[in-house]
Every structure is written in structure tokens, then in C-alpha cells.
Design a protein around this motif. Structure first.
Motif: not given
Lengths: 261, 163
Positions: A124-128, A189, B3, B7, B14, B18
Motif C-alpha cells: 500500500s506504499h507508493l514507494t514500494v 498502491f 504514504q 515519502i 523503503q 525492498l
């Protein structure tokens, strides 16, 4: 938003909190081990356990091995139908992508809250999702230019386009191509975020309704609770569908890069 | 929305974690374990295909054996039928031959008997003529006292017998 509904803040579930290593940094960027990183590791561990169960390599598979083989067969079948025999090289990537997203989605739905550990949905994270989308898009670009050189640009001019239409079609196709990583990352996301917010809002209705008295229990909490059961099942479905969509679109984009239509 | 709000503070962490986690998944699971699992599945598919082919071949062989068996049974039955028919016809022919031979022997015997009968009859007749002629000579001699010679008596007897 948070203040009115008591202590229940539907956005709190997305908060990233460092667990340890707050001082760690690479080239000035902080890389603290956060709850998000922890859930990534949980996802990795769950996936690893799941896969190790399928590594018995029996001729006649047991239940676990059959389950693992059905997942690998699903992804390799998808690659074979969408790309063809050349897609086999990319099966490890798409399989990793599919399984990581699927398990991360499902881990975010686990009721670990009852033992005091707040579930966190990595996807749910935009970065991921953005990084995953960029990796997919980069592979498409690299493979496309590696295999076809500048001929790769013919992807933007479909067969049979009239000559005078080529400039316009080229721009439109190029634009739609460049938008792919954004749509890929944003779709996952937004789907995960929206579903989780809805679940938390409904959960807030249930709790606040109970706190407010018998009448609100009847007209707010019970209907919300029934609705929540349905939404939870729907969210589990969305978890699988979004992982499938991400993997499917990646395989379709790879097909463009490999076979040029 | 954390989010977006977080950021700037969290993107490095992140992305870092990841990449580590996804890299591990890709290299350990995707590259390391997935091909082995797929190889197992492929080996199983091949085994099933080869087993099916072997079963098909075995069935073909069994069909062939059965056809050969049937053909031999058919052959043996035909041979047995032929042998019985031959024996039957041979027996019939033999019986006919023996009946014919017996018939011939019987006919010959009958003819012989017939001839003997006829000879006996002729002899008896001749003797009767003789006796009659002698009787006629004596009667004539007694009645008329005329000596009739034997030839005349015989001629008269013959004439009387023929009448």
C-alpha cells in the motif's frame, strides 16, 4: 478526521515507524529498519517457508508440494501463453513479483492486531509499488532495445497505420507506453490503500457505534459489521487479483518488448 | 496520507529494504528454487508421457498377441474340421467300395448258383427225356410187341414234351 472518530485513525495503518537502526544511512539517506521493512522480511520468510515445503521434489507430490507447483505452474503457464517459449527466461522475475505482491497483500490482511502487532501492507506504499513498477518497466526497456535496437520504436507505430497518421499515432503510443510504469505502480498502491481505508473506517463505525449506546449498535454497528465481513472477503480477492494483474501486465509488456506485437 | 506525507523521510529506507528483500526473493527463490520445482514438474510430465506411451505400446503388443492367438486357434479349428471331413469322406468311400465288392461277390455267387441251377435243370430234363423214352420203348414193346429203337422213342418223347 482522526480527532472526530475517537482514537481510530484509518490512515494510521500506513504510518512508517522505525523499529531500530535509526542512525543507519547510506550516502546521507536514512535506511532505518522500519515496520515496513519488517513486513517485507515477514513476506520473504513466509514465501521462503512456502517454497521450501515444495522442494521435496517427489514424483508424486504431497499436498504442500502440489500447492507450490500449482503456483509455479500458474506463472509459467501465464508466461508461456502471453510470451511463448522465450518467456521462460523471465519466469523467475514474474514469479518473484507475483509471489511477493500476493504474500505482502495477504500479510497485510492477517489479523495480527489481536496479538498487538499492527499489520502493515507493504504494497500500500507508493514507494514500494513504484520501485516494482520501475523495475518491470526497466526490464521491458532493456530487453526491447537489447533485442531490437532502434527497431523497438516500431512498437509505437502499429501495422497498417496510414503514413499521414504516423506522427500522431507515434506520439499517442509513446505516451501510452511511458504511462505504463505509473499505471502499474499506482493501480496496486491505490487498490490496497482504498480497501484498507474502507476496512478501517467500517471497523471504526463498529467500535464507535458500540461505544455510543444500544441504538447505534443496532443501526450502525451491526450493519457495518456485516458489511465488513463482505468487504474483508472482497479485499482478500483484491489481494490475489492485484498480484495477478501486476504479473499479467508485466508479462504483456515483456511480450511487447520480446515479440514487438 | 502517510504514504505521501512521509515519502521524503522514508523513501530511502523503503527502497533499500525492498531491493534487499526483493533481490533475495529473486535470486534465492526465483532463480534458485523455481527452476528446480519446474524441473520436477517437467520430469513428472515426461514420466507420465513415457509411461502412457509404454502402456500404449504394451496394449498394442497385447492386441497383436491376441490376434496371433486367434489366428492360430482359427487355423487349428480349420485343420481339425478338415481332418474330420477327410476321415469321414475316406470312411464313406471305403464303405462304398466294400459294399460294391460285396455286391459283386454276391452277384457272382448268384450267377454261379443260377448257372448251376440251369445245368441241373437241363440235366434233369435230359434225364426225364431219357427215362420217358425208355418207358415209351417198354410200353410200346409190351403193348404192341414192336421193338421201337431208342432214337425214334426219343424223337417222339421230344415231340410230346414240346407240345
Amino acid at each position: 478526521m482522526a480527532a472526530e472518530s475517537g482514537k481510530i485513525d484509518p490512515m494510521h495503518q500506513f504510518m512508517i515507524e522505525p523499529l531500530f537502526g535509526q542512525g543507519w544511512s547510506i550516502a546521507g539517506h536514512n535506511i532505518a529498519f522500519t515496520n515496513s521493512a519488517m513486513w517485507m522480511v515477514v513476506t520473504l520468510a513466509a514465501l521462503l517457508i512456502f517454497m521450501i515445503g515444495g522442494m521435496k521434489r517427489d514424483l508424486v507430490p504431497g499436498r504442500w508440494q502440489a500447492a507450490v507447483e500449482s503456483f509455479t505452474g500458474f506463472v509459467s503457464g501465464m508466461m508461456a501463453t502471453n510470451i511463448g517459449p522465450e518467456g521462460k527466461k523471465f519466469t523467475p522475475y514474474v514469479f518473484s513479483l507475483f509471489m511477493f505482491i500476493l504474500i505482502a497483500n495477504i500479510m497485510g490482511m492477517m489479523p495480527t492486531g489481536v496479538v498487538g502487532v499492527h499489520p502493515f501492507t507493504v504494497t500500500s506504499h507508493l514507494t514500494v509499488t513504484g520501485v516494482l513498477a520501475v523495475i518491470s518497466f526497466s526490464i521491458v526497456l532493456v530487453v526491447g532495445f537489447w533485442r531490437h535496437g532502434f527497431h523497438f520504436f516500431s512498437l509505437f507505430v502499429p501495422h497498417g497505420t496510414p503514413g499521414y497518421m504516423i506522427p500522431m499515432i507515434f506520439v499517442i503510443e509513446l505516451f501510452s507506453f511511458l504511462i505504463r510504469p505509473f499505471s502499474l505502480g499506482l493501480r496496486l498502491f491505490v487498490a490496497m490503500t482504498a480497501g484498507h481505508i474502507l476496512m478501517k473506517v467500517l471497523a471504526g463505525f463498529v467500535i464507535n457505534g458500540i461505544n455510543a449506546g444500544a441504538l447505534t449498535v443496532a443501526i450502525v454497528s451491526i450493519p457495518s459489521f456485516i458489511l465488513m465481513i463482505g468487504i474483508t472477503l472482497l479485499e482478500l480477492l483484491v489481494c490475489a487479483i492485484q498480484a495477478y494483474v501486476f504479473a499479467l501486465l508485466t508479462s504483456l509488456y515483456l511480450n511487447d518488448a520480446i515479440n514487438l506485437h | 496520507m502517510p504514504q505521501i506525507a512521509q515519502i521524503a523521510a522514508t523513501y530511502a529506507s523503503q527502497i533499500f529494504w525492498l531491493l534487499i528483500v526483493f533481490g533475495l526473493i529473486y535470486f534465492v527463490i526465483g532463480k534458485g528454487m523455481l527452476p528446480k520445482i519446474e524441473a520436477t514438474v517437467d520430469a513428472r510430465d515426461q514420466k507420465i508421457a513415457s509411461d502412457l506411451a509404454a502402456a500404449e505400446a504394451a496394449r498394442g503388443a497385447a492386441d497383436e498377441t491376441e490376434a496371433a492367438y486367434r489366428a492360430r486357434i482359427e487355423e487349428a479349428r480349420a485343420a481339425a474340421l478338415k481332418a474330420t471331413q477327410d476321415a469321414k469322406s475316406a470312411a464313406t468311400a471305403e464303405a462304398e467300395k466294400r459294399v460294391k465288392a460285396a455286391d459283386e461277390a454276391l452277384a457272382a455267387k448268384a450267377a454261379e448258383a443260377d448257372a448251376a441251377l440251369k445245368a441241373a435243370q437241363a440235366k434233369a430234363l435230359a434225364e426225364i427225356e431219357n427215362v420217358a423214352a425208355e418207358a415209351a420203348q417198354e410200353i410200346v414193346a409190351k403193348v404192341s410187341g414192336i421193338e421201337v429203337d431208342k432214337a425214334a422213342a426219343e424223337g417222339a418223347v421230344k415231340a410230346a414234351l414240346a407240345a
